[in-house]
Design an enzyme around this catalytic site. Sequence first.
Site, PDB file in Angstrom:
ATOM      1  N   CYS A   7       0.841  -1.196   0.000  1.00 48.46           N
ATOM      2  CA  CYS A   7       0.000   0.000   0.000  1.00 48.46           C
ATOM      3  C   CYS A   7       0.879   1.251   0.000  1.00 48.46           C
ATOM      4  O   CYS A   7       1.659   1.474   0.928  1.00 48.46           O
ATOM      5  CB  CYS A   7      -0.912  -0.004   1.227  1.00 48.46           C
ATOM      6  SG  CYS A   7      -1.885   1.510   1.394  1.00 48.46           S
ATOM      7  N   HIS A 100      -8.483   8.103   2.707  1.00 50.63           N
ATOM      8  CA  HIS A 100      -7.852   9.431   2.640  1.00 50.63           C
ATOM      9  C   HIS A 100      -8.912  10.487   2.434  1.00 50.63           C
ATOM     10  O   HIS A 100      -9.851  10.290   1.675  1.00 50.63           O
ATOM     11  CB  HIS A 100      -6.799   9.498   1.533  1.00 50.63           C
ATOM     12  CG  HIS A 100      -7.254   9.004   0.188  1.00 50.63           C
ATOM     13  ND1 HIS A 100      -7.386   7.659  -0.092  1.00 50.63           N
ATOM     14  CD2 HIS A 100      -7.631   9.661  -0.927  1.00 50.63           C
ATOM     15  CE1 HIS A 100      -7.807   7.517  -1.341  1.00 50.63           C
ATOM     16  NE2 HIS A 100      -7.974   8.712  -1.873  1.00 50.63           N
TER      17      HIS A 100
END
Length: 114
Positions: A7, A100
Amino acid sequence: MHDVQDCIFCRIAAHEAPAKIVHEDEAVVAFEDVGHRAPFHVLVIPRRHVDSLAGADAETIGKVGAAAARVAKAAGYLESGYRVVANVGPDAGQSVPHLHFHVLGGRSLGWPPG
Ligand code: 5GP
Ligand code: ZN
């Protein structure tokens, strides 16, 4: 078990990938978006991996949201305003599967988003 190496945002949070970090603490990291869709475009992420808003607990969402407001204020966008966006899934165009919040400011932002 989630593998940090898989990631990109986990790697940024671990300082294993480069990013222009504007704020970090034990729970969150905020850094400039490489895509830069506005004069101010920062992403705020939790350090601990979670795929999206859909899978996040309220405490994490609260910390990421509060940090988004703090970085916008610290950058001087309290008066002019700014936008906080979380894309979730394909129709929203989520391209990185680590929660996010986009924080965008510094220009008039169209509404509704495309
Ligand atoms: P999404 O499309 O998932 O809502 O947003 C992902 C964002 O992450 C995009 O705006 C993209 O520009 C940004 N991004 C993708 N990879 C990187 C990276 O390696 N570093 C930084 N700083 N931003 C990235
Ligand atoms: Zn991650």
